[in-house]
Motif scaffolding. Structure first.
Motif, PDB file in Angstrom:
ATOM      1  N   TYR A  25      48.919  14.426  62.659  1.00 12.99           N
ATOM      2  CA  TYR A  25      49.161  14.715  64.040  1.00 12.99           C
ATOM      3  C   TYR A  25      49.105  16.281  63.955  1.00 12.99           C
ATOM      4  O   TYR A  25      48.870  16.732  63.070  1.00 12.99           O
ATOM      5  CB  TYR A  25      50.651  14.357  64.382  1.00 12.99           C
ATOM      6  CG  TYR A  25      51.707  14.984  63.675  1.00 12.99           C
ATOM      7  CD1 TYR A  25      52.017  14.555  62.291  1.00 12.99           C
ATOM      8  CD2 TYR A  25      52.114  16.164  63.835  1.00 12.99           C
ATOM      9  CE1 TYR A  25      52.989  15.006  61.664  1.00 12.99           C
ATOM     10  CE2 TYR A  25      53.136  17.010  63.216  1.00 12.99           C
ATOM     11  CZ  TYR A  25      53.648  16.418  61.960  1.00 12.99           C
ATOM     12  OH  TYR A  25      54.320  17.020  60.998  1.00 12.99           O
ATOM     13  N   LEU A  26      48.989  16.979  65.410  1.00 16.55           N
ATOM     14  CA  LEU A  26      48.829  18.298  65.798  1.00 16.55           C
ATOM     15  C   LEU A  26      50.280  18.506  66.485  1.00 16.55           C
ATOM     16  O   LEU A  26      50.579  17.614  67.192  1.00 16.55           O
ATOM     17  CB  LEU A  26      47.735  18.354  66.374  1.00 16.55           C
ATOM     18  CG  LEU A  26      46.397  18.324  65.605  1.00 16.55           C
ATOM     19  CD1 LEU A  26      45.320  18.300  67.056  1.00 16.55           C
ATOM     20  CD2 LEU A  26      46.131  19.555  64.765  1.00 16.55           C
ATOM     21  N   GLU A  27      50.810  19.750  66.198  1.00 17.77           N
ATOM     22  CA  GLU A  27      51.898  20.396  67.053  1.00 17.77           C
ATOM     23  C   GLU A  27      51.420  20.396  68.432  1.00 17.77           C
ATOM     24  O   GLU A  27      50.632  21.211  68.545  1.00 17.77           O
ATOM     25  CB  GLU A  27      52.641  21.311  66.419  1.00 17.77           C
ATOM     26  CG  GLU A  27      53.168  20.857  64.968  1.00 17.77           C
ATOM     27  CD  GLU A  27      54.350  20.125  65.351  1.00 17.77           C
ATOM     28  OE1 GLU A  27      55.069  20.115  66.412  1.00 17.77           O
ATOM     29  OE2 GLU A  27      54.989  19.320  64.100  1.00 17.77           O
ATOM     30  N   PRO A  28      52.228  19.997  69.325  1.00 21.59           N
ATOM     31  CA  PRO A  28      51.911  20.220  70.713  1.00 21.59           C
ATOM     32  C   PRO A  28      52.301  21.479  71.148  1.00 21.59           C
ATOM     33  O   PRO A  28      53.163  22.245  70.450  1.00 21.59           O
ATOM     34  CB  PRO A  28      52.798  19.033  71.583  1.00 21.59           C
ATOM     35  CG  PRO A  28      53.891  18.845  70.729  1.00 21.59           C
ATOM     36  CD  PRO A  28      53.299  19.273  69.153  1.00 21.59           C
ATOM     37  N   ASN A  57      49.236  26.139  59.848  1.00 25.04           N
ATOM     38  CA  ASN A  57      49.821  26.163  58.366  1.00 25.04           C
ATOM     39  C   ASN A  57      49.760  24.766  58.158  1.00 25.04           C
ATOM     40  O   ASN A  57      49.874  24.403  56.892  1.00 25.04           O
ATOM     41  CB  ASN A  57      51.459  26.567  58.665  1.00 25.04           C
ATOM     42  CG  ASN A  57      51.721  28.045  58.709  1.00 25.04           C
ATOM     43  OD1 ASN A  57      50.783  28.731  58.387  1.00 25.04           O
ATOM     44  ND2 ASN A  57      52.951  28.274  59.559  1.00 25.04           N
ATOM     45  N   ALA A  58      49.868  23.871  59.044  1.00 21.03           N
ATOM     46  CA  ALA A  58      50.048  22.247  58.524  1.00 21.03           C
ATOM     47  C   ALA A  58      48.907  21.663  58.645  1.00 21.03           C
ATOM     48  O   ALA A  58      48.313  20.445  58.344  1.00 21.03           O
ATOM     49  CB  ALA A  58      51.118  21.728  59.261  1.00 21.03           C
ATOM     50  N   ALA A  59      47.832  22.117  59.741  1.00 18.44           N
ATOM     51  CA  ALA A  59      46.532  21.333  59.976  1.00 18.44           C
ATOM     52  C   ALA A  59      45.355  21.916  60.219  1.00 18.44           C
ATOM     53  O   ALA A  59      44.172  21.888  60.901  1.00 18.44           O
ATOM     54  CB  ALA A  59      46.891  20.686  61.468  1.00 18.44           C
ATOM     55  N   LEU A  60      45.268  22.938  59.080  1.00 24.64           N
ATOM     56  CA  LEU A  60      44.010  23.967  59.246  1.00 24.64           C
ATOM     57  C   LEU A  60      42.738  23.162  58.730  1.00 24.64           C
ATOM     58  O   LEU A  60      42.859  22.297  57.920  1.00 24.64           O
ATOM     59  CB  LEU A  60      44.250  25.197  58.016  1.00 24.64           C
ATOM     60  CG  LEU A  60      42.950  26.055  57.817  1.00 24.64           C
ATOM     61  CD1 LEU A  60      43.010  27.018  59.228  1.00 24.64           C
ATOM     62  CD2 LEU A  60      43.300  27.045  56.521  1.00 24.64           C
ATOM     63  N   GLY A  61      41.922  23.309  59.537  1.00 22.17           N
ATOM     64  CA  GLY A  61      40.557  22.581  59.442  1.00 22.17           C
ATOM     65  C   GLY A  61      40.480  21.304  60.289  1.00 22.17           C
ATOM     66  O   GLY A  61      39.353  21.038  60.745  1.00 22.17           O
ATOM     67  N   PHE A  62      41.624  20.827  60.913  1.00 25.24           N
ATOM     68  CA  PHE A  62      41.552  19.794  61.966  1.00 25.24           C
ATOM     69  C   PHE A  62      41.922  20.423  63.147  1.00 25.24           C
ATOM     70  O   PHE A  62      41.405  20.022  64.200  1.00 25.24           O
ATOM     71  CB  PHE A  62      42.633  18.850  61.490  1.00 25.24           C
ATOM     72  CG  PHE A  62      42.366  17.914  60.368  1.00 25.24           C
ATOM     73  CD1 PHE A  62      41.843  16.809  60.324  1.00 25.24           C
ATOM     74  CD2 PHE A  62      42.898  18.312  59.076  1.00 25.24           C
ATOM     75  CE1 PHE A  62      41.591  16.041  59.105  1.00 25.24           C
ATOM     76  CE2 PHE A  62      42.789  17.896  57.984  1.00 25.24           C
ATOM     77  CZ  PHE A  62      42.060  16.597  57.977  1.00 25.24           C
TER      78      PHE A  62
END
Length: 221
Positions: A25-28, A57-62
């Motif tokens: 998931y991604l943070e909104p 921090n959590a989804a680098l690249g996505f």
């Protein structure tokens, strides 16, 4: 024998771990200001805060950035009911809320002057891990222009998906929801925002949807 069992269970763990996605998931983004319910024209704007820091921090690249989705309603009641439905849907289906909004309710992509809606996302991810404020006003009121502004950047005129201004809205337009009981002098524009990216298979990936509320705009004679 004990060593063989340990090796077996370790192999099973590695096998199943390889199938786990690194990011689900991604943070909104976060709502800061909604024009809903305001009578003061100076308050007729939308504003939210991006979640660059959390996603870098959590989804680098996505993680790619942020989008805003809108639809124009002839009836205020229809507008409010849709927002309520989408809030309820998002609570129970956060990962699919954007897809549902776009496919079931025909929402469009907001854009601004000099930017094509096809060039997604609307607000690209920041190069630094700092959240930004995004503010837009879709109708010029008083001395306040219709503008799309991202903190740290310049402002541009807000546009509909077809690159036209909201002042040119007419009944029957592609982004207008018709009603059997339309307002005689106003349209109502609902807006939602979400974080946008790609999964490992390059398919669109979205955060849960946030409602930015709605704003009343004048209907041209």
């Amino acid at each position: 024998m004990r060593g063989k069992k340990l090796l077996f269970f370790l192999s099973i763990f590695i096998f199943f771990s390889c199938g786990i996605d690194d990011i689900d998931y991604l943070e909104p983004p976060k709502l800061i200001h909604s024009p809903t319910g305001h009578s003061d024209e100076a308050q007729m704007y939308f504003e939210f805060e991006t979640s660059d820091k959390e996603n870098l921090n959590a989804a680098l690249g996505f993680f790619k950035g942020f989008e805003v989705y809108y639809r124009i309603y002839e009836s205020e009641d229809d507008c409010k009911k849709l927002i309520e439905k989408m809030i309820q849907y998002t609570d129970s289906n956060p990962a699919n809320s954007v897809n549902y909004l776009l496919s079931s309710y025909n929402y469009k992509l907001l854009t601004y002057q000099g930017h094509s809606y096809q060039d997604r996302p609307l607000v690209p991810a920041s190069g630094s891990p700092a959240n930004r404020k995004v503010r837009f006003r879709i109708e010029t009121v008083l001395t306040l222009p219709n503008e799309f502004f991202v903190e740290g950047g310049s402002s541009s005129k807000v546009l509909r998906q077809n690159a036209e201004e909201f002042t040119g809205v007419k009944p029957g337009d592609y982004d207008v929801q018709s009603s059997s009981n339309p307002s005689s002098d106003s349209f109502y524009v609902a807006a939602f925002a979400a974080t946008y990216g790609f999964d490992k298979n390059f398919k669109p990936l979205y955060s849960s949807l946030i409602s930015l509320g709605y704003v009343k705009i004048k209907k041209n004679p």
